[in-house]
Design an enzyme around this catalytic site. Sequence first.
Site, PDB file in Angstrom:
ATOM      1  CG  HIS A   6      -5.219   0.632  -3.875  1.00  0.00           C
ATOM      2  ND1 HIS A   6      -4.600   0.370  -2.674  1.00  0.00           N
ATOM      3  CD2 HIS A   6      -6.293  -0.199  -3.922  1.00  0.00           C
ATOM      4  CE1 HIS A   6      -5.275  -0.547  -2.020  1.00  0.00           C
ATOM      5  NE2 HIS A   6      -6.307  -0.919  -2.764  1.00  0.00           N
ATOM      6  CG  HIS A  26      -5.755  -8.830   1.497  1.00  0.00           C
ATOM      7  ND1 HIS A  26      -6.026  -9.267   0.216  1.00  0.00           N
ATOM      8  CD2 HIS A  26      -5.653  -7.471   1.406  1.00  0.00           C
ATOM      9  CE1 HIS A  26      -6.085  -8.232  -0.597  1.00  0.00           C
ATOM     10  NE2 HIS A  26      -5.869  -7.143   0.093  1.00  0.00           N
ATOM     11  NE  ARG A  53      -3.465  -2.300   2.867  1.00  0.00           N
ATOM     12  CZ  ARG A  53      -3.141  -3.446   3.470  1.00  0.00           C
ATOM     13  NH1 ARG A  53      -1.906  -3.596   3.965  1.00  0.00           N
ATOM     14  NH2 ARG A  53      -4.020  -4.422   3.587  1.00  0.00           N
ATOM     15  NE  ARG A  85      -3.061  -3.489  -1.509  1.00  0.00           N
ATOM     16  CZ  ARG A  85      -2.491  -4.256  -0.588  1.00  0.00           C
ATOM     17  NH1 ARG A  85      -1.173  -4.348  -0.530  1.00  0.00           N
ATOM     18  NH2 ARG A  85      -3.225  -4.939   0.265  1.00  0.00           N
ATOM     19  CE  LYS A 101      -5.975  -0.910   5.214  1.00  0.00           C
ATOM     20  NZ  LYS A 101      -7.316  -1.168   4.628  1.00  0.00           N
ATOM     21  CE1 TYR A 113      -6.161  -7.746  -6.946  1.00  0.00           C
ATOM     22  CE2 TYR A 113      -6.360  -8.675  -4.743  1.00  0.00           C
ATOM     23  CZ  TYR A 113      -6.096  -7.606  -5.573  1.00  0.00           C
ATOM     24  OH  TYR A 113      -5.778  -6.392  -5.037  1.00  0.00           O
TER      25      TYR A 113
END
Length: 299
Positions: A245, A271, A150, A248, A174, A280
């Site tokens: 993004h 994730h 990110r 990414r 995150k 995806y």
Amino acid sequence: MSAALDEFAQYLATECDRSGHTVRAYVSDIMDLMRHASRMRRGQPSEIDISVLRSWLAALHTRGRSRATLARRASAARVFTAWAHRIGLLESDVADRLASPRVQRELPEVLQPAEATSVLEAVAVEAGTGDPVALRDHALLETLYATGVRVSELVGLDVDDVDDERRVVRVLGKGRRERTVPYGVPAEQALRAWLARGRPELAGPKAGAALFVGVRGARIGARAVRSMVHARLRAVPEAPDLSPHGLRHSAATHVLEGGADLRSVQELLGHSSLGTTQIYTHVSIDRLRRAYQQAHPRA
């Protein structure tokens, strides 16, 4: 009301370890909820109930807000009421029964592998002149595309986060979850050139340990990276205009199409849920169809 919002912001930042962007977004959402409650003559946090929440979301829907926006507002309300119940502002967690609209998740436009190559080669040519900004942009784009990180993770990288021998970078994602992401030879070469010849030219006293720095000598910001990515992609005629993004998404799509399993892509992207990565899977249907035609006797 103001005191409650201040405490909620502090809770998000310290206990939940949410980013400043997330804190501002959630507080803004709850402020909007409070204004709606006041119009319903519910001026105190303790007066918020499920009817207020549903009325608020219905009003947003009437004003044309997207399903994604409604889902985020509902999420903010659930976090707020759970916190308010825990500290005694609410007798119960009134948003526990609040349903969120299902959001249809669509994969944004991505670069084709040939387009990615064209973009990176164009920047590499400019970097070959020794211009420090071009060296930085080349290393930055190679790192973004090679790792799929990110933009917030990229600008937070320090020089010591790069392990040149193993060709991996340590990323703080995150929720302050740390992961190790590999990168390839082109990114290795671009990073070496940037660190040897570009960064010493640009880095000022305020750069600290930052891996990437801006033209003013301090750690580069996410906005500057976004502007640079848009500009570099626009300079290549066949490439779509994407954000960081988008790079990414491109990296994840190309890795999956190259044969990587979904769990590996999940780890690469950081994730927390495999369900997030499954967006995806549909882009690789052509690869699946080719494998079926080659392997199945009745294809």
